[in-house]
Design an enzyme around this catalytic site. Structure first.
Site, PDB file in Angstrom:
ATOM      1  N   GLY A  29      -3.948   8.749  -3.057  1.00  0.00           N
ATOM      2  CA  GLY A  29      -5.295   9.256  -3.371  1.00  0.00           C
ATOM      3  C   GLY A  29      -5.309  10.639  -3.978  1.00  0.00           C
ATOM      4  O   GLY A  29      -6.352  11.113  -4.433  1.00  0.00           O
ATOM      5  N   CYS A  35     -11.179   2.255   1.388  1.00  0.00           N
ATOM      6  CA  CYS A  35      -9.760   2.612   1.448  1.00  0.00           C
ATOM      7  C   CYS A  35      -9.211   1.766   2.586  1.00  0.00           C
ATOM      8  O   CYS A  35      -9.820   1.697   3.663  1.00  0.00           O
ATOM      9  CB  CYS A  35      -9.594   4.094   1.751  1.00  0.00           C
ATOM     10  SG  CYS A  35      -7.889   4.538   2.183  1.00  0.00           S
ATOM     11  N   CYS A  43      -4.522  -1.658  -1.769  1.00  0.00           N
ATOM     12  CA  CYS A  43      -4.841  -0.239  -1.928  1.00  0.00           C
ATOM     13  C   CYS A  43      -5.922  -0.118  -2.999  1.00  0.00           C
ATOM     14  O   CYS A  43      -5.692  -0.515  -4.147  1.00  0.00           O
ATOM     15  CB  CYS A  43      -3.564   0.490  -2.362  1.00  0.00           C
ATOM     16  SG  CYS A  43      -3.810   2.215  -2.783  1.00  0.00           S
ATOM     17  N   ASN A  44      -7.076   0.396  -2.603  1.00  0.00           N
ATOM     18  CA  ASN A  44      -8.168   0.562  -3.573  1.00  0.00           C
ATOM     19  C   ASN A  44      -7.773   1.555  -4.655  1.00  0.00           C
ATOM     20  O   ASN A  44      -8.063   1.360  -5.831  1.00  0.00           O
ATOM     21  CB  ASN A  44      -9.419   1.105  -2.870  1.00  0.00           C
ATOM     22  CG  ASN A  44     -10.059   0.119  -1.925  1.00  0.00           C
ATOM     23  OD1 ASN A  44     -11.045  -0.521  -2.257  1.00  0.00           O
ATOM     24  ND2 ASN A  44      -9.509  -0.023  -0.717  1.00  0.00           N
ATOM     25  N   HIS A  85      -6.966   2.170   4.579  1.00  0.00           N
ATOM     26  CA  HIS A  85      -6.631   2.897   5.804  1.00  0.00           C
ATOM     27  C   HIS A  85      -7.832   2.949   6.774  1.00  0.00           C
ATOM     28  O   HIS A  85      -7.641   3.043   7.985  1.00  0.00           O
ATOM     29  CB  HIS A  85      -6.243   4.343   5.480  1.00  0.00           C
ATOM     30  CG  HIS A  85      -4.822   4.516   5.037  1.00  0.00           C
ATOM     31  ND1 HIS A  85      -4.342   4.033   3.842  1.00  0.00           N
ATOM     32  CD2 HIS A  85      -3.775   5.139   5.641  1.00  0.00           C
ATOM     33  CE1 HIS A  85      -3.057   4.349   3.727  1.00  0.00           C
ATOM     34  NE2 HIS A  85      -2.687   5.023   4.808  1.00  0.00           N
ATOM     35  N   ASP A  95       0.874  -1.193   0.000  1.00  0.00           N
ATOM     36  CA  ASP A  95       0.000   0.000   0.000  1.00  0.00           C
ATOM     37  C   ASP A  95       0.903   1.233   0.000  1.00  0.00           C
ATOM     38  O   ASP A  95       2.120   1.129   0.201  1.00  0.00           O
ATOM     39  CB  ASP A  95      -0.886  -0.009   1.264  1.00  0.00           C
ATOM     40  CG  ASP A  95      -1.837   1.190   1.332  1.00  0.00           C
ATOM     41  OD1 ASP A  95      -2.345   1.608   0.278  1.00  0.00           O
ATOM     42  OD2 ASP A  95      -2.048   1.721   2.437  1.00  0.00           O
ATOM     43  N   SER A  96       0.282   2.396  -0.189  1.00  0.00           N
ATOM     44  CA  SER A  96       1.043   3.645  -0.089  1.00  0.00           C
ATOM     45  C   SER A  96       1.541   3.861   1.336  1.00  0.00           C
ATOM     46  O   SER A  96       2.592   4.444   1.561  1.00  0.00           O
ATOM     47  CB  SER A  96       0.131   4.815  -0.455  1.00  0.00           C
ATOM     48  OG  SER A  96      -0.993   4.809   0.417  1.00  0.00           O
TER      49      SER A  96
END
Ligand code: DGL
Length: 264
Positions: free
Chosen positions: A41, A183, A72-73, A185, A8-9
């Site tokens: 995003g 998301c 990560c969407n 997160h 993911d980021s």
């Protein structure tokens, strides 16, 4: 023993890690965070189409990967076809849980909480058209909420009331019975999101894709004969490894004893 990379980021990959490790604990896990380029995003599609394959290429050069979870969407909704065409290992993507939300909703009013990029994606519109055409979907794109999840995991002070402000349109619609956390997160802020909604007597069901990803991983490991091993390792790789001590402690709590620099 399978080597599973979760990318993911930022810290969102850890919400996915928690779900998958509960179902498949005996594998090696690599948590990959492209924190140097966080947040995804607010990036353009072109930027992500260059950056994400570059990170995965570095990872692939560095070591064996049996399964990659693109946790990560924001990235999955644009870059999955490229990743699958480029790399030999299977790639599990994470996309908004619109379908289960539409199936669950009796009021046919759904909230969708994601990054600004994910709510604007044609991919998301196609998911809604295909699986939730009979629903009204209220979309909220927020990078502030992503940042709050980072703050929480890094052990920084954060103001929970900002979450209430972000959720205002959801709170205003008493008919919404399902809120999609699109998301990775956001499940890390599930308790805080619930408590802000509860303050206004709102109790929609919160849905994310974590369990579906874990089930997909179980299926892939079985199909590819990836047997569980005995000594599972946990390594965190960050594109900027200059991180606060609070986050290192958090990683340790989750079983990541090593933090290494992934230079991309
Ligand atoms: N966790 C990511 C997602 O699922 C995005 C966070 C970011 O904006 O970098 O979309």
């Amino acid at each position: 023993m399978a080597v599973i990379a979760i990318y993911d980021s930022g810290v969102g990959g850890l919400s996915v890690y928690q779900e998958v490790v509960a179902k498949c604990p005996e594998h090696d896990y690599i948590f990959v965070s492209d924190n140097q380029q966080f947040p995804y995003g607010l990036k353009s599609e072109a930027e992500l189409l260059t950056r994400v394959p570059a990170v995965v290429t570095r990872l692939d050069q560095r070591q064996r990967i049996d399964v990659l979870i693109m946790a990560c969407n924001t990235a999955s909704t644009i870059v999955l076809p490229t990743l699958r065409a480029t790399f030999d290992f299977p790639v599990i993507g994470v996309v908004p849980a619109i379908k289960p939300a539409a199936e669950f909703s009796t009021t046919k009013r759904i909230g969708l909480l994601a990054t600004p990029a994910t709510v604007a994606r044609p991919y998301t519109d196609r998911l809604i058209a295909e699986f939730a055409h009979d629903c009204h979907v209220l979309k909220i794109g927020s990078s502030d909420l992503v940042q709050l999840a980072e703050d929480k995991l890094f052990g920084r002070e954060f103001d929970e009331s900002i979450i209430g402000t972000i959720l205002k349109p959801i709170i205003a619609d008493a008919q919404i019975d399902c809120l999609v956390l699109a998301c990775t997160h956001f499940p890390l802020l599930e308790a805080e999101i619930r408590s802000q909604l509860k303050k206004h007597d709102r109790h929609p069901r919160l849905l994310d894709s974590g369990e579906a990803i874990a089930n997909r991983l179980v299926f892939l490991c079985q199909s590819f004969g990836l047997e569980p091993g005995e000594s599972a390792t946990r390594v965190a790789l960050m594109t900027d490894n200059n991180v606060e001590a609070g986050f290192v402690t958090q990683l340790e709590r989750m079983g990541f004893s090593e933090l290494q620099h992934l230079i991309v």
